[in-house]
Design an enzyme around this catalytic site. Structure first.
Site, PDB file in Angstrom:
ATOM      1  N   LEU A 157      -2.078 -11.796  18.851  1.00 20.46           N
ATOM      2  CA  LEU A 157      -2.813 -13.060  19.025  1.00 20.46           C
ATOM      3  C   LEU A 157      -1.836 -14.229  19.108  1.00 20.46           C
ATOM      4  CD1 LEU A 157      -5.462 -12.040  16.391  1.00 20.46           C
ATOM      5  CD2 LEU A 157      -5.956 -12.449  18.805  1.00 20.46           C
ATOM      6  N   PRO A 158      -2.266 -15.360  19.701  1.00 21.79           N
ATOM      7  CA  PRO A 158      -1.310 -16.436  19.972  1.00 21.79           C
ATOM      8  C   PRO A 158      -0.707 -17.107  18.737  1.00 21.79           C
ATOM      9  CG  PRO A 158      -3.333 -16.722  21.272  1.00 21.79           C
ATOM     10  CD  PRO A 158      -3.584 -15.626  20.296  1.00 21.79           C
TER      11      PRO A 158
ATOM     12  N   LYS B  58      12.104 -12.131  13.104  1.00 18.33           N
ATOM     13  CA  LYS B  58      11.716 -12.588  14.453  1.00 18.33           C
ATOM     14  C   LYS B  58      11.993 -14.089  14.620  1.00 18.33           C
ATOM     15  CE  LYS B  58       9.292 -12.992  18.339  1.00 18.33           C
ATOM     16  NZ  LYS B  58       9.799 -12.532  19.627  1.00 18.33           N
TER      17      LYS B  58
ATOM     18  N   LYS C 252       6.417 -23.109  20.245  1.00 16.24           N
ATOM     19  CA  LYS C 252       5.664 -22.648  19.066  1.00 16.24           C
ATOM     20  C   LYS C 252       6.593 -21.916  18.092  1.00 16.24           C
ATOM     21  CE  LYS C 252       3.867 -18.695  18.793  1.00 16.24           C
ATOM     22  NZ  LYS C 252       3.184 -17.403  18.768  1.00 16.24           N
TER      23      LYS C 252
ATOM     24  N   THR D  99       3.365 -13.432  16.752  1.00 18.54           N
ATOM     25  CA  THR D  99       4.434 -14.232  16.135  1.00 18.54           C
ATOM     26  C   THR D  99       3.768 -15.399  15.411  1.00 18.54           C
ATOM     27  OG1 THR D  99       5.907 -13.687  17.954  1.00 18.54           O
ATOM     28  CG2 THR D  99       6.571 -15.497  16.520  1.00 18.54           C
TER      29      THR D  99
HETATM   30  P1  NAD Z   1      -1.682 -14.631  25.207  1.00 14.54           P
HETATM   31  O1  NAD Z   1      -2.157 -16.008  24.919  1.00 14.54           O
HETATM   32  O2  NAD Z   1      -1.410 -14.222  26.611  1.00 14.54           O
HETATM   33  O3  NAD Z   1      -2.719 -13.551  24.613  1.00 14.54           O
HETATM   34  C1  NAD Z   1      -3.464 -13.710  23.462  1.00 14.54           C
HETATM   35  C2  NAD Z   1      -4.821 -13.055  23.669  1.00 14.54           C
HETATM   36  O4  NAD Z   1      -5.563 -13.179  22.465  1.00 14.54           O
HETATM   37  C3  NAD Z   1      -5.642 -13.730  24.770  1.00 14.54           C
HETATM   38  O5  NAD Z   1      -6.103 -12.753  25.693  1.00 14.54           O
HETATM   39  C4  NAD Z   1      -6.804 -14.385  24.008  1.00 14.54           C
HETATM   40  O6  NAD Z   1      -8.010 -14.435  24.752  1.00 14.54           O
HETATM   41  C5  NAD Z   1      -6.907 -13.450  22.810  1.00 14.54           C
HETATM   42  N1  NAD Z   1      -7.585 -14.046  21.661  1.00 14.54           N
HETATM   43  C6  NAD Z   1      -7.423 -15.309  21.141  1.00 14.54           C
HETATM   44  N2  NAD Z   1      -8.231 -15.471  20.084  1.00 14.54           N
HETATM   45  C7  NAD Z   1      -8.903 -14.307  19.927  1.00 14.54           C
HETATM   46  C8  NAD Z   1      -9.895 -13.866  19.009  1.00 14.54           C
HETATM   47  N3  NAD Z   1     -10.363 -14.659  18.042  1.00 14.54           N
HETATM   48  N4  NAD Z   1     -10.399 -12.607  19.145  1.00 14.54           N
HETATM   49  C9  NAD Z   1      -9.948 -11.797  20.134  1.00 14.54           C
HETATM   50  N5  NAD Z   1      -9.021 -12.163  21.043  1.00 14.54           N
HETATM   51  C10 NAD Z   1      -8.502 -13.398  20.936  1.00 14.54           C
HETATM   52  O7  NAD Z   1      -0.378 -14.427  24.321  1.00 14.54           O
HETATM   53  P2  NAD Z   1       0.784 -13.337  24.541  1.00 14.54           P
HETATM   54  O8  NAD Z   1       1.827 -13.901  25.446  1.00 14.54           O
HETATM   55  O9  NAD Z   1       0.170 -12.012  24.830  1.00 14.54           O
HETATM   56  O10 NAD Z   1       1.437 -13.343  23.077  1.00 14.54           O
HETATM   57  C11 NAD Z   1       0.803 -12.744  21.963  1.00 14.54           C
HETATM   58  C12 NAD Z   1       1.717 -12.924  20.756  1.00 14.54           C
HETATM   59  O11 NAD Z   1       2.960 -12.283  21.019  1.00 14.54           O
HETATM   60  C13 NAD Z   1       2.059 -14.414  20.475  1.00 14.54           C
HETATM   61  O12 NAD Z   1       2.087 -14.626  19.103  1.00 14.54           O
HETATM   62  C14 NAD Z   1       3.437 -14.586  21.123  1.00 14.54           C
HETATM   63  O13 NAD Z   1       4.193 -15.605  20.518  1.00 14.54           O
HETATM   64  C15 NAD Z   1       4.042 -13.227  20.905  1.00 14.54           C
HETATM   65  N6  NAD Z   1       5.074 -12.853  21.899  1.00 14.54           N
HETATM   66  C16 NAD Z   1       4.917 -13.137  23.217  1.00 14.54           C
HETATM   67  C17 NAD Z   1       5.911 -12.788  24.132  1.00 14.54           C
HETATM   68  C18 NAD Z   1       5.771 -13.103  25.607  1.00 14.54           C
HETATM   69  O14 NAD Z   1       6.756 -12.943  26.352  1.00 14.54           O
HETATM   70  N7  NAD Z   1       4.599 -13.504  26.083  1.00 14.54           N
HETATM   71  C19 NAD Z   1       7.058 -12.124  23.682  1.00 14.54           C
HETATM   72  C20 NAD Z   1       7.187 -11.801  22.330  1.00 14.54           C
HETATM   73  C21 NAD Z   1       6.185 -12.179  21.434  1.00 14.54           C
END
Ligand code: NAD
Length: 344
Positions: free
Chosen positions: A108-109, A219, A294, A140
């Site tokens: 989740l974000p 991390k 973030k 994260t």
């Molecule tokens: P994202 O925003 O693309 O995905 C998050 C998903 O969670 C979305 O599909 C959203 O609709 C869903 N969501 C939000 N609230 C919700 C709820 N209450 N119930 C169900 N679903 C819900 O984010 P991401 O890029 O996939 O990143 C996810 C996590 O991983 C973050 O914490 C980010 O910092 C971390 N991360 C991301 C990357 C990257 O390259 N994108 C790399 C390493 C770590």
């Protein structure tokens, strides 16, 4: 609802459960091997979660079921359409995922989304399953919020909660080659092993960093360094190019010298230096500048809690704020473009 209001709600869940009888006994030994026909859950099918859930579905036994959930209903429908013939179910809420699944992965974000989801899951208690529930949160977030959620999960007897943030980006999530940083209580024998087994279905390396919350500390330390090295490489490349050096030769020279780092070798911010890098496709895809902002904010907050100075953080935050204002949605290496625009 604000993050602090959710924290309060999580604390209330904890205190009311310690007064009433637990839904299931937390004294029972934690089961470490998965039963046949197990049910897995995945909450948050975003940039990372979607390909991670695809890898999970591909690697768990065919007889096992995957229950998925995202606030965006379309994305869950797309997943099912792509996995036709496989055992995949759409849940209408995170609670339904937790009610049905023994192992639940979340991606989740932000901290508030994680607290929100676990408040929903824990507020009315969960039914007992034949196997202990394991929650693996790959989001994260800050270690304090993560510990709060873990505490609520453990004291309500809902299962065990570990933090396992990841590194490797969307490319690693798609290829199933992510690196995970795991924080798991050592008081529960077999907990880290079971989490590691599940994580290796979506990645290639698991770092066991210590007690619950330690994965996130690792991390955030890594991503603080990344935030700084990305700016430093962009500045050095900008400087060298303005002195008349060839960008590709300069990039290769740095990569075989003491300035060598991931931001120079793999994610070089100048177009044409590394084939296939975000910079070479106008900074599309990759790790978004707002996600970097973030992570930097979370690292700064966690450092404040620990009374540890991060001298370079205020300037780095200023640079990412200004970069985001002009280049929202781009890979964070777009800092180079911001510096170019500032150069006279
Ligand atoms: P994202 O925003 O693309 O995905 C998050 C998903 O969670 C979305 O599909 C959203 O609709 C869903 N969501 C939000 N609230 C919700 C709820 N209450 N119930 C169900 N679903 C819900 O984010 P991401 O890029 O996939 O990143 C996810 C996590 O991983 C973050 O914490 C980010 O910092 C971390 N991360 C991301 C990357 C990257 O390259 N994108 C790399 C390493 C770590």
């Amino acid at each position: 609802m604000s993050s602090s209001a959710l924290s309060l709600q999580l604390r209330r869940i904890v205190s009311s459960s310690s007064r009433s009888s637990c839904v299931f006994s937390s004294r029972r030994a934690f089961s470490t091997t998965l039963s046949r026909d197990a049910t897995w859950g995945f909450i948050g099918l975003g940039q990372m979660g979607y390909p991670m859930a695809k890898n999970l579905r591909a690697k768990i036994p065919k007889e096992d079921t995957l229950v998925i959930c995202d606030v965006n209903a379309e994305v869950a429908k797309k997943f099912v359409a792509e996995e036709q013939g496989q055992k995949v179910e759409i849940a209408t809420s995170p609670l339904e995922v937790a009610q049905k699944s023994e192992t639940i992965v979340s991606s989740l974000p932000e901290p508030r989304h994680v607290k929100d989801v676990f408040h929903l899951i824990l507020k009315d208690g969960l039914p007992k399953l034949s196997q202990d529930r394991l929650f693996i949160d790959c989001s994260t977030i800050d270690p304090v919020s993560s510990r709060e959620v873990a505490n609520a999960v453990h004291s309500t007897g809902a299962g065990k909660f570990v933090d396992a943030p990841m590194s490797g980006g969307v490319v690693g999530a798609t290829a199933g080659t992510l690196t995970f940083m795991l924080g798991a209580s050592s008081k529960t024998p077999g907990l880290a092993e079971r989490a590691e087994g599940a994580l290796l279905l979506m990645g290639k390396k698991v770092w066991r960093l210590g007690e619950q919350g330690a994965g996130l500390s690792g991390k955030l330390a890594n991503n603080y360094l990344l935030a700084i090295s990305n700016i430093a490489v962009a500045e050095a490349m900008n400087l060298g190019i303005r002195w008349g050096l060839d960008a590709k030769v300069l990039g290769q020279m740095i990569s075989s010298s003491t300035g060598r780092c991931w931001s120079a070798d793999v994610n070089n911010p100048v177009a044409g230096v590394i084939d296939g890098s975000p910079a070479s496709r106008d900074y599309a895809g990759g790790f978004g500048v707002s996600l970097m902002k973030k992570d930097l904010r979370l690292a700064v907050e966690a450092a404040k809690e620990a009374g540890t100075p991060l001298e370079l953080a205020p300037k780095a935050q200023e640079v990412y704020d200004a970069t985001e204002a002009g280049h929202a949605g781009k890979d964070f290496s777009v800092v180079y473009k911001y510096l170019q625009e500032k150069s006279k």
